[in-house]
Design a protein around this motif. Structure first.
Motif, short mmCIF file in Angstrom:
data_model
loop_
_atom_site.label_atom_id
_atom_site.label_comp_id
_atom_site.label_asym_id
_atom_site.label_seq_id
_atom_site.Cartn_x
_atom_site.Cartn_y
_atom_site.Cartn_z
N TYR A 1 -21.43 -95.36 16.63
CA TYR A 1 -22.24 -96.53 16.32
C TYR A 1 -22.59 -97.28 17.59
CZ TYR A 1 -20.95 -95.59 11.50
OH TYR A 1 -20.78 -94.99 10.28
N ARG A 2 -23.42 -96.65 18.39
CA ARG A 2 -23.79 -97.24 19.68
C ARG A 2 -24.54 -98.55 19.50
NH1 ARG A 2 -21.12 -96.19 24.01
NH2 ARG A 2 -20.90 -94.00 24.53
N ARG A 3 -25.55 -98.53 18.65
CA ARG A 3 -26.32 -99.76 18.39
C ARG A 3 -26.38 -100.00 16.90
NH1 ARG A 3 -30.82 -99.52 22.55
NH2 ARG A 3 -29.78 -100.41 24.39
N PRO A 4 -25.26 -100.38 16.34
CA PRO A 4 -25.23 -100.48 14.87
C PRO A 4 -26.06 -101.65 14.38
CG PRO A 4 -23.24 -101.40 15.79
CD PRO A 4 -24.03 -100.86 16.95
N LYS A 5 -26.63 -101.51 13.21
CA LYS A 5 -27.28 -102.66 12.57
C LYS A 5 -26.18 -103.39 11.79
CE LYS A 5 -32.06 -101.70 12.71
NZ LYS A 5 -31.94 -101.21 14.06
N ALA A 6 -25.40 -104.15 12.54
CA ALA A 6 -24.20 -104.76 11.95
C ALA A 6 -24.56 -105.62 10.74
CB ALA A 6 -23.46 -105.58 12.99
N GLY A 7 -25.73 -106.26 10.80
CA GLY A 7 -26.16 -107.10 9.69
C GLY A 7 -26.29 -106.30 8.40
N ASP A 8 -26.90 -105.11 8.50
CA ASP A 8 -27.03 -104.25 7.30
C ASP A 8 -25.66 -103.95 6.71
OD1 ASP A 8 -29.66 -104.22 7.84
OD2 ASP A 8 -29.79 -102.12 8.45
N TYR A 9 -24.69 -103.70 7.60
CA TYR A 9 -23.35 -103.34 7.12
C TYR A 9 -22.67 -104.52 6.43
CZ TYR A 9 -23.71 -98.80 9.30
OH TYR A 9 -24.10 -97.52 9.61
N GLY A 10 -22.94 -105.73 6.89
CA GLY A 10 -22.38 -106.91 6.24
C GLY A 10 -22.87 -107.01 4.80
N LYS A 11 -24.14 -106.75 4.62
CA LYS A 11 -24.76 -106.81 3.30
C LYS A 11 -24.20 -105.70 2.41
CE LYS A 11 -29.45 -107.08 1.40
NZ LYS A 11 -29.71 -105.72 0.91
N ARG A 12 -24.09 -104.49 2.99
CA ARG A 12 -23.60 -103.35 2.20
C ARG A 12 -22.11 -103.48 1.90
NH1 ARG A 12 -25.43 -98.57 5.70
NH2 ARG A 12 -24.23 -97.34 4.22
N PHE A 13 -21.38 -104.13 2.81
CA PHE A 13 -19.96 -104.38 2.56
C PHE A 13 -19.83 -105.31 1.35
CE2 PHE A 13 -15.89 -106.66 3.25
CZ PHE A 13 -15.05 -105.59 3.42
N PHE A 14 -20.70 -106.31 1.30
CA PHE A 14 -20.71 -107.22 0.15
C PHE A 14 -20.97 -106.43 -1.14
CE2 PHE A 14 -23.37 -109.58 -2.87
CZ PHE A 14 -22.47 -110.53 -3.27
N LYS B 1 -20.42 -103.23 -1.75
CA LYS B 1 -19.26 -102.39 -2.09
C LYS B 1 -18.11 -103.24 -2.63
CE LYS B 1 -18.04 -98.37 -0.26
NZ LYS B 1 -18.06 -97.05 0.37
N TYR B 2 -17.94 -104.40 -2.01
CA TYR B 2 -16.87 -105.30 -2.42
C TYR B 2 -17.08 -105.76 -3.87
CZ TYR B 2 -14.09 -109.57 -2.75
OH TYR B 2 -13.21 -110.55 -3.17
N THR B 3 -18.30 -106.16 -4.19
CA THR B 3 -18.55 -106.64 -5.57
C THR B 3 -18.41 -105.50 -6.56
OG1 THR B 3 -20.82 -106.73 -4.73
CG2 THR B 3 -19.93 -108.76 -5.60
N GLU B 4 -18.80 -104.32 -6.14
CA GLU B 4 -18.65 -103.14 -7.02
C GLU B 4 -17.17 -102.88 -7.30
OE1 GLU B 4 -19.19 -98.39 -6.64
OE2 GLU B 4 -20.39 -99.64 -5.28
N CYS B 5 -16.36 -102.93 -6.25
CA CYS B 5 -14.90 -102.76 -6.41
C CYS B 5 -14.33 -103.80 -7.36
CB CYS B 5 -14.18 -102.90 -5.08
SG CYS B 5 -14.37 -101.50 -3.99
#
Length: 205
Positions: free
Chosen positions: A147-160, A162-166
């Motif tokens: 993850y050299r230049r990750p779109k960290a913002g996208d991951y924050g949204k997707r983490f949310f 996944k978290y709500t799904e869990c």
């Protein structure tokens, strides 16, 4: 279990104490998904390259938390620190933070504190790999190269997401890496703390 959505977070201001921009964007988009507006975020200055990022966060924490404790408004603090090679988990890191608080004559972190402690292991990129669907995550492995230049913002949204799904399945993210499971538990405690804060404000109103 109570969902995060029980509390209207749109009225809150967020202070972020973290190691780097990846952490910062991740936290911001996670909480934006919970209804917090763009202008409600304040990030403490990030460390300059010469010093330890972990040390920087630990040294700034007492003052940052003290400020939240003294503020009766709707504010909270999010602290992010990668576990890195020396391999602590969330409770080890919190212990280090508590020692720092203690050494400055401040009370240690308690479950009522409006603070969310996140310790991705080995680092935030490990969480990115999990979010991307990588199976059998190894928390001692360094996923940074990938993850050299990750779109960290996208991951924050997707983490949310996944978290709500869990939470909706109430599986508590069983197949997630331990540091993600710790984060889910910590989010639960954090929501309870905000809940208590809301109730205290109502009773004193």
């Amino acid at each position: 279990g109570k969902g995060v959505t029980m509390i209207d977070l749109s009225r809150y201001r967020v202070f972020i104490l973290c190691e780097d921009q990846e952490h910062n964007y991740f936290v911001r988009t996670f909480f934006k998904s919970l209804g917090i507006g763009d202008r409600k975020f304040d990030t403490y200055p990030l460390v300059d390259g010469a010093r330890s990022a972990e040390g920087h966060v630990r040294e700034r924490l007492p003052e940052a938390l003290d400020k939240i404790r003294k503020n009766r408004e709707n504010v909270f603090l999010v602290v992010v620190s990668d576990a890195d090679k020396n391999n602590p988990n969330l409770s080890d890191r919190v212990k280090q933070w508590n020692e720092e608080l203690h050494s400055r004559g401040l009370p240690v972190i308690c479950k009522e504190d409006r603070i969310l402690c996140l310790v991705p292991k080995r680092n935030i990129e490990t969480w990115f790999a999990w979010i991307d669907g990588e199976e059998a995550i190894d928390e001692t492995k360094d996923y940074k190269q990938r993850y050299r230049r990750p779109k960290a913002g996208d991951y924050g949204k997707r983490f949310f997401e996944k978290y709500t799904e869990c939470r909706s399945r109430d599986t508590r993210c069983d197949d997630a890496p331990r540091s993600v499971r710790d984060a889910c538990t910590e989010l639960g405690r954090f929501c309870d703390a905000l809940d208590k804060h809301e109730r205290r404000k109502e009773s004193s109103a």
